[in-house]
Design a protein around this motif. Structure first.
Motif, PDB file in Angstrom:
ATOM      1  N   GLN A 298      -7.405   7.405   3.178  1.00 17.21           N
ATOM      2  CA  GLN A 298      -6.597   7.796   4.330  1.00 17.21           C
ATOM      3  C   GLN A 298      -6.138   6.598   5.166  1.00 17.21           C
ATOM      4  O   GLN A 298      -5.358   6.771   6.104  1.00 17.21           O
ATOM      5  CB  GLN A 298      -7.378   8.774   5.217  1.00 17.21           C
ATOM      6  N   GLY A 299      -6.616   5.391   4.856  1.00 13.28           N
ATOM      7  CA  GLY A 299      -6.168   4.238   5.630  1.00 13.28           C
ATOM      8  C   GLY A 299      -7.214   3.184   5.887  1.00 13.28           C
ATOM      9  O   GLY A 299      -7.177   2.522   6.932  1.00 13.28           O
ATOM     10  N   LEU A 300      -8.176   2.976   4.982  1.00 12.76           N
ATOM     11  CA  LEU A 300      -9.183   1.913   5.103  1.00 12.76           C
ATOM     12  C   LEU A 300     -10.057   2.085   6.344  1.00 12.76           C
ATOM     13  O   LEU A 300     -10.536   1.105   6.925  1.00 12.76           O
ATOM     14  CB  LEU A 300      -8.517   0.525   5.135  1.00 12.76           C
ATOM     15  N   TYR A 301     -10.318   3.321   6.727  1.00 11.26           N
ATOM     16  CA  TYR A 301     -11.046   3.559   7.976  1.00 11.26           C
ATOM     17  C   TYR A 301     -12.499   3.103   7.901  1.00 11.26           C
ATOM     18  O   TYR A 301     -13.042   2.564   8.872  1.00 11.26           O
ATOM     19  CB  TYR A 301     -10.978   5.044   8.351  1.00 11.26           C
ATOM     20  N   GLY A 302     -13.157   3.317   6.770  1.00 12.13           N
ATOM     21  CA  GLY A 302     -14.567   2.944   6.672  1.00 12.13           C
ATOM     22  C   GLY A 302     -14.786   1.445   6.708  1.00 12.13           C
ATOM     23  O   GLY A 302     -15.664   0.943   7.424  1.00 12.13           O
ATOM     24  N   SER A 303     -13.981   0.700   5.946  1.00 12.37           N
ATOM     25  CA  SER A 303     -14.141  -0.756   5.944  1.00 12.37           C
ATOM     26  C   SER A 303     -13.724  -1.353   7.285  1.00 12.37           C
ATOM     27  O   SER A 303     -14.359  -2.298   7.769  1.00 12.37           O
ATOM     28  CB  SER A 303     -13.359  -1.378   4.794  1.00 12.37           C
ATOM     29  N   GLN A 304     -12.688  -0.800   7.903  1.00  9.38           N
ATOM     30  CA  GLN A 304     -12.302  -1.299   9.223  1.00  9.38           C
ATOM     31  C   GLN A 304     -13.401  -1.027  10.241  1.00  9.38           C
ATOM     32  O   GLN A 304     -13.685  -1.869  11.110  1.00  9.38           O
ATOM     33  CB  GLN A 304     -10.999  -0.637   9.682  1.00  9.38           C
ATOM     34  N   ALA A 305     -14.047   0.136  10.128  1.00  7.90           N
ATOM     35  CA  ALA A 305     -15.151   0.456  11.034  1.00  7.90           C
ATOM     36  C   ALA A 305     -16.298  -0.529  10.857  1.00  7.90           C
ATOM     37  O   ALA A 305     -16.953  -0.917  11.838  1.00  7.90           O
ATOM     38  CB  ALA A 305     -15.634   1.888  10.793  1.00  7.90           C
ATOM     39  N   HIS A 306     -16.559  -0.957   9.604  1.00  8.30           N
ATOM     40  CA  HIS A 306     -17.632  -1.919   9.389  1.00  8.30           C
ATOM     41  C   HIS A 306     -17.303  -3.257  10.027  1.00  8.30           C
ATOM     42  O   HIS A 306     -18.148  -3.884  10.689  1.00  8.30           O
ATOM     43  CB  HIS A 306     -17.894  -2.101   7.899  1.00  8.30           C
ATOM     44  N   VAL A 307     -16.065  -3.715   9.869  1.00  3.49           N
ATOM     45  CA  VAL A 307     -15.660  -4.976  10.498  1.00  3.49           C
ATOM     46  C   VAL A 307     -15.758  -4.869  12.014  1.00  3.49           C
ATOM     47  O   VAL A 307     -16.257  -5.787  12.689  1.00  3.49           O
ATOM     48  CB  VAL A 307     -14.231  -5.353  10.060  1.00  3.49           C
ATOM     49  N   ASP A 308     -15.319  -3.747  12.565  1.00  7.78           N
ATOM     50  CA  ASP A 308     -15.397  -3.556  14.018  1.00  7.78           C
ATOM     51  C   ASP A 308     -16.844  -3.569  14.498  1.00  7.78           C
ATOM     52  O   ASP A 308     -17.160  -4.139  15.553  1.00  7.78           O
ATOM     53  CB  ASP A 308     -14.737  -2.236  14.414  1.00  7.78           C
ATOM     54  N   ALA A 309     -17.733  -2.940  13.715  1.00  3.88           N
ATOM     55  CA  ALA A 309     -19.148  -2.905  14.089  1.00  3.88           C
ATOM     56  C   ALA A 309     -19.770  -4.294  14.032  1.00  3.88           C
ATOM     57  O   ALA A 309     -20.584  -4.673  14.892  1.00  3.88           O
ATOM     58  CB  ALA A 309     -19.904  -1.948  13.179  1.00  3.88           C
ATOM     59  N   LEU A 310     -19.400  -5.078  13.006  1.00  5.51           N
ATOM     60  CA  LEU A 310     -19.879  -6.458  12.919  1.00  5.51           C
ATOM     61  C   LEU A 310     -19.428  -7.265  14.121  1.00  5.51           C
ATOM     62  O   LEU A 310     -20.205  -8.033  14.706  1.00  5.51           O
ATOM     63  CB  LEU A 310     -19.360  -7.109  11.634  1.00  5.51           C
ATOM     64  N   GLN A 311     -18.183  -7.082  14.512  1.00  3.20           N
ATOM     65  CA  GLN A 311     -17.647  -7.802  15.659  1.00  3.20           C
ATOM     66  C   GLN A 311     -18.383  -7.414  16.933  1.00  3.20           C
ATOM     67  O   GLN A 311     -18.774  -8.278  17.733  1.00  3.20           O
ATOM     68  CB  GLN A 311     -16.154  -7.501  15.800  1.00  3.20           C
ATOM     69  N   ALA A 312     -18.588  -6.103  17.114  1.00  2.00           N
ATOM     70  CA  ALA A 312     -19.238  -5.623  18.333  1.00  2.00           C
ATOM     71  C   ALA A 312     -20.681  -6.111  18.437  1.00  2.00           C
ATOM     72  O   ALA A 312     -21.183  -6.377  19.542  1.00  2.00           O
ATOM     73  CB  ALA A 312     -19.190  -4.091  18.378  1.00  2.00           C
ATOM     74  N   ALA A 313     -21.367  -6.228  17.295  1.00  2.06           N
ATOM     75  CA  ALA A 313     -22.767  -6.655  17.291  1.00  2.06           C
ATOM     76  C   ALA A 313     -22.929  -8.175  17.298  1.00  2.06           C
ATOM     77  O   ALA A 313     -24.063  -8.667  17.349  1.00  2.06           O
ATOM     78  CB  ALA A 313     -23.471  -6.067  16.070  1.00  2.06           C
ATOM     79  N   GLY A 314     -21.821  -8.895  17.220  1.00  2.52           N
ATOM     80  CA  GLY A 314     -21.910 -10.353  17.160  1.00  2.52           C
ATOM     81  C   GLY A 314     -22.335 -10.881  15.804  1.00  2.52           C
ATOM     82  O   GLY A 314     -22.822 -12.015  15.707  1.00  2.52           O
ATOM     83  N   ASP A 315     -22.136 -10.059  14.750  1.00  4.69           N
ATOM     84  CA  ASP A 315     -22.595 -10.444  13.417  1.00  4.69           C
ATOM     85  C   ASP A 315     -21.474 -10.898  12.491  1.00  4.69           C
ATOM     86  O   ASP A 315     -21.751 -11.274  11.342  1.00  4.69           O
ATOM     87  CB  ASP A 315     -23.313  -9.260  12.752  1.00  4.69           C
ATOM     88  N   LEU A 316     -20.239 -10.864  12.948  1.00  4.68           N
ATOM     89  CA  LEU A 316     -19.135 -11.168  12.044  1.00  4.68           C
ATOM     90  C   LEU A 316     -19.235 -12.585  11.488  1.00  4.68           C
ATOM     91  O   LEU A 316     -18.923 -12.826  10.306  1.00  4.68           O
ATOM     92  CB  LEU A 316     -17.803 -10.966  12.765  1.00  4.68           C
ATOM     93  N   ASP A 317     -19.679 -13.526  12.285  1.00  5.34           N
ATOM     94  CA  ASP A 317     -19.780 -14.910  11.821  1.00  5.34           C
ATOM     95  C   ASP A 317     -20.837 -15.096  10.736  1.00  5.34           C
ATOM     96  O   ASP A 317     -20.827 -16.104  10.022  1.00  5.34           O
ATOM     97  CB  ASP A 317     -20.092 -15.844  12.992  1.00  5.34           C
TER      98      ASP A 317
END
Length: 447
Positions: A298-317
């Motif tokens: 439907q539009g990459l919603y699950g993977s985008q949610a994971h990236v957003d969650a990583l960003q919010a938790a400070g884990d993206l780096d």
């Protein structure tokens, strides 16, 4: 159905003043010097490289401008550059897109628009268009630029040897027994819980985080990704993500029934589980996040949610590399081809080199023009991410169809899936740090 459509050029009755002649040739057996010579050949004004296809345009004909042995797929008498367009095809395939299909390469279609027809401007998770630029590589065969092959690393070979394609196909079959449209509940939730149990049985820390996505009527629904986490003892804050979507669809975008999705994408999701089985006995030194996404179709919603969650938790780096699999089992014939795409040539070369060493039966095409699967949110966030997908996916007769069942993937499924899994598992073993390869990976560094 053939793995790619060859040239569909039709000879035109008349030529516009600025029109040129063009020839499409098959370069899948050519070497780098031969490809370069074709590009610089007599009468060639510009070229476009599309994986194992090469378009040559200018004052030329196949008879007068090419070596006699060149495999010619077709000619066009009046090609105009401003009538050409490149179209990336995602999950929402149009039955009748604008223009005439000329060739495919690296998940992009080369299409010829009607005279005066404007370039379509659709650009979303499902479809993207752009103009053709002369002398551009849309996708390139890895073997054309490959250095001398490296001998197998014993620690990596050990991981590769643990892969079991029969077990992978059995998992694929289990997942395909459920309807997994993200607009549904019963089958999707059963698959979610089954994936979580496979991760738990491997000793992984399992999470099923919620995310929001639109429903078929424009409202909002809650769905879950499935995460199985291995925490690396030596480098716990350096993460490798291995992902695939577990949702599916058929001809109808919103249907919740008859959506087995065996190739798309039980094959990739089962691949995540199989790679975990192969890697974990080697006690990887880095943290591995094995995960299966919902909401991709439907539009990459699950993977985008994971990236957003990583960003919010400070884990993206912490994320150092991402490997995504989408449709890895189908091959129209015994020639095994896979497309790998990313923004990083260095990272892509890892997959080409891994295939050359650990899965030499696989022909790999690399593209710096990524599009339309769960690697994209990570790329947009600046992460080193790559997608692996079999090259015949859009020629698969049951693509986005209720007939996408395990028996329809074909007789080459285990060979095709096995070749991609060996390639990906080898790269994962190198990146994850499995005993003997740990020091070498750190010496090379992450791109």
């Amino acid at each position: 159905m053939p793995p790619v459509l060859p040239l569909l050029f039709a000879l035109s009755v008349s030529a516009a003043p600025s029109a040129e002649r063009a020839v499409l040739v098959d370069i899948h057996t050519a070497d780098a010097a031969e490809v370069d010579a074709l590009k610089r050949g007599r009468g060639v004004h510009w070229w476009l490289e599309l994986g194992d296809r090469l378009l040559l345009a200018g004052e030329m004909t196949a008879e007068s401008s090419l070596p006699r042995s060149t495999p010619v797929l077709g000619e066009l008498s009046d090609l105009r550059l401003d009538e050409l367009a490149l179209r990336a095809v995602g999950c929402n395939e149009q039955a009748d897109p604008p223009g005439e299909l000329l060739a495919r390469g690296g998940r992009w279609q080369l299409r010829r628009l009607a005279a005066g027809e404007a370039l379509p401007h659709r650009a979303d998770a499902h479809e993207q268009w752009r103009a053709v630029r002369p002398n551009e590589v849309i996708a390139r065969q890895y073997r054309l630029d490959a250095p001398a092959g490296e001998p197998p690393d014993p620690a990596v070979q050990e991981v590769v040897d643990r892969l079991d394609t029969q077990r992978w196909f059995a998992d694929l079959t289990e997942l395909a027994s459920w309807d997994r449209s993200s607009f549904g509940t019963t089958g999707l939730f059963a698959a979610r819980d089954w994936i979580g149990q496979q991760f738990a049985d491997l000793g992984l820390e399992v999470e099923t985080p919620d995310f929001q996505m639109p429903d078929a009527d424009g409202g909002s629904i809650t769905r879950q990704n499935v995460i199985g986490r291995w925490t690396g003892a030596a480098f716990p804050d350096e993460w490798i993500v291995v992902g695939a979507h577990y949702d599916s669809r058929n001809q109808s975008f919103s249907s919740v029934n008859d959506t087995p999705g065996a190739e798309d994408n039980a094959s990739g999701c089962a691949g995540v589980i199989e790679m975990a089985r192969a890697l974990l006995p080697s006690q990887p030194q880095r943290t591995i996040v094995f995960m299966c996404y919902a909401g991709e179709e439907q539009g990459l919603y699950g993977s985008q949610a994971h990236v957003d969650a990583l960003q919010a938790a400070g884990d993206l780096d912490k994320v150092k590399a991402v490997i995504v699999m989408d449709m890895i089992g189908y091959s129209a014939n015994s020639r095994l081809n896979a497309d790998y795409e990313s923004y990083s040539q260095t990272y892509l070369n890892r997959f080409g080199a891994a295939a050359a060493t650990y899965a030499p039966e696989l022909d790999v095409v690399l593209s710096l023009n990524p599009f339309g699967s769960d690697h994209v949110p990570y790329l947009d966030a600046g992460k080193q991410a790559a997608l692996g997908i079999e090259s015949d996916y859009d020629a698969y007769p049951y693509y986005h169809d209720s007939g996408d069942t395990p028996d329809h993937i074909g007789p080459h499924a285990q060979a095709m899936g096995g070749a991609i899994l060996k390639t990906n598992a080898a790269v994962l073993a190198e990146l994850a740090g499995t005993s003997a390869v740990t020091d070498r990976v750190f010496a090379d560094g992450f791109d």
